[in-house]
Design an enzyme around this catalytic site. Structure first.
Site, short mmCIF file in Angstrom:
data_model
loop_
_atom_site.label_atom_id
_atom_site.label_comp_id
_atom_site.label_asym_id
_atom_site.label_seq_id
_atom_site.Cartn_x
_atom_site.Cartn_y
_atom_site.Cartn_z
N SER A 194 0.88 -1.04 0.15
CA SER A 194 0.03 0.08 0.13
C SER A 194 0.85 1.12 0.02
O SER A 194 1.94 1.15 0.32
CB SER A 194 -0.80 0.05 1.36
OG SER A 194 -1.40 1.06 1.39
N TYR A 207 -1.02 -1.32 10.47
CA TYR A 207 -1.34 -1.51 8.97
C TYR A 207 -0.22 -1.14 8.23
O TYR A 207 0.58 -1.83 7.25
CB TYR A 207 -2.64 -0.71 8.50
CG TYR A 207 -2.85 -0.94 7.13
CD1 TYR A 207 -3.30 -2.12 6.56
CD2 TYR A 207 -2.73 0.02 6.15
CE1 TYR A 207 -3.71 -2.32 5.04
CE2 TYR A 207 -3.02 0.04 4.85
CZ TYR A 207 -3.56 -1.28 4.25
OH TYR A 207 -3.94 -1.24 2.98
#
Ligand SMILES: NC(=O)c1ccc[n+]([C@@H]2O[C@H](COP(=O)([O-])OP(=O)(O)OC[C@H]3O[C@@H](n4cnc5c(N)ncnc54)[C@H](OP(=O)(O)O)[C@@H]3O)[C@@H](O)[C@H]2O)c1
Length: 319
Positions: A194, A207
């Site tokens: 990401s 995350y």
């Protein structure tokens, strides 16, 4: 003449200036050329993915980006193994793919938040298949959006779940498929990281940390096995409209999973680390200026991030 003036007018100083400008121009030119090849030329001149083998395996394949990768790979001639948590969704997506592409599918139900015991049955399920491509797509984040680490709901379980899902799954799936790829001297592993893995993003601490792990793992592995015919690509998207992003409206910045997967697959063979599509590559570049590191890591950021999150949630409630 003072010392500064002497230095500035010396030929050595001029040479350093010319070299520095030359270096910056070349490195910017190289970046633009790579971007052009990966996102524009690749639309017409695609890498022949079929050279990698007959089957593709996709984790988290029943929704969002994973489903789109599975569909796109089937369209490009691969039989697909779909691995996800919900059996009903697996059957539905498998049926859709077989109907639309005429390719074979195989489904494996697995909950990647579980520990190592999960992988024996996955390994059994993949036995005997000529696996050319593995897409490590499955991933999860906090349920609440932007949140301080200690405010994560059910923190003990959720944090372990995120590590199992985002990191352990990638490592174990790679361990399972890589030996045969090495034996056949060909294979492609795509890891869905990401933009949050390109820099530390507070308020999504765990995350972001798992996603940078994916990036380092991909780059190291790509170097270790590149000479043995294996490509490991790390894909680092910004916003794609999926369940994870609460199905936000698509526009120039927010991609549909389908267009994202199609464009991202086109970049294979051109770049081993990418935002996945032209829009996200440009945004990734721009976001460093809009949100520089000093602001991202300043004590102000958590408050800013909460305000933004609240604004998005209020808008979604109003719609
Ligand atoms: N969407 C974005 O904007 C974005 C941006 C950057 C990076 N990414 C990354 O892209 C990847 C895919 O994201 P997405 O937005 O497509 O996610 P998504 O829409 O939430 O889809 C997740 C998929 O993974 C499966 N899944 C979730 N938890 C699972 C578990 N514990 N075990 C097995 N399967 C599980 C889901 O299947 P079930 O429905 O059966 O649970 C579903 O098929 C993730 O790694 C994410 O971090 C996404």
């Amino acid at each position: 003449m003072c010392l500064l003036e002497t230095c500035l007018s010396s030929p050595a100083f001029a040479l350093i200036g010319v070299l520095a400008v030359g270096y910056l121009t070349l490195s910017l030119g190289w970046k633009i050329l790579r971007g052009f090849l990966a996102h524009v030329v690749s639309e017409w001149w695609k890498t022949d993915l079929k050279k990698y083998g007959g089957w593709a395996v996709v984790t988290g394949a029943t929704d969002g980006i994973g489903k789109a990768y599975a569909q796109e790979l089937a369209k490009r001639g691969f039989d697909v193994v779909l691995i996800s948590r919900t059996l009903e969704k697996l059957k539905k997506v498998a049926e859709e793919i077989e109907r639309e592409s005429g390719r074979k599918t195989k489904i494996i139900q697995a909950d990647f938040t579980r520990g190592l015991e999960l992988y024996d049955s996955i390994e059994d399920g993949l036995q005997g298949l000529d696996i050319g491509i593995l897409v490590n797509n499955v991933g999860m984040t906090y349920t609440e959006g932007s949140v301080l680490f200690l405010d994560v709901t059910d923190i003990k379980k959720r944090t372990t779940d995120i590590i199992n899902c985002n990191i352990t799954s990638m490592i174990q799936m790679t361990r399972i498929v890589l030996p045969n790829m090495v034996k056949r001297k060909k294979g492609l592993i795509i890891n869905l990281s990401s933009e949050a893995g390109t820099r530390p993003y507070p308020m999504m601490t765990l995350y972001s940390s798992t996603k940078v792990f994916m990036d380092f793992f991909s780059r190291c592995l790509n170097t270790e096995y590149g000479s043995q015919g294996i490509t490991v690509q790390c894909v680092m998207p910004l916003l794609v409209s999926t369940n994870m992003t609460r199905r936000m409206e698509t526009n120039l910045f927010v991609k549909t999973p389908e267009s994202f997967a199609r464009e991202a697959l086109n970049t294979v063979g051109y770049v081993s680390r990418t935002s996945g599509c032209l829009s996200h590559s440009l945004q990734s570049y721009a976001v460093r200026y809009v949100l520089p590191d000093f602001l991202l890591l300043s004590p102000l950021f958590p408050r800013l991030s909460r305000m933004l999150d609240k604004h998005v949630q209020d808008r979604m409630k109003a719609e």
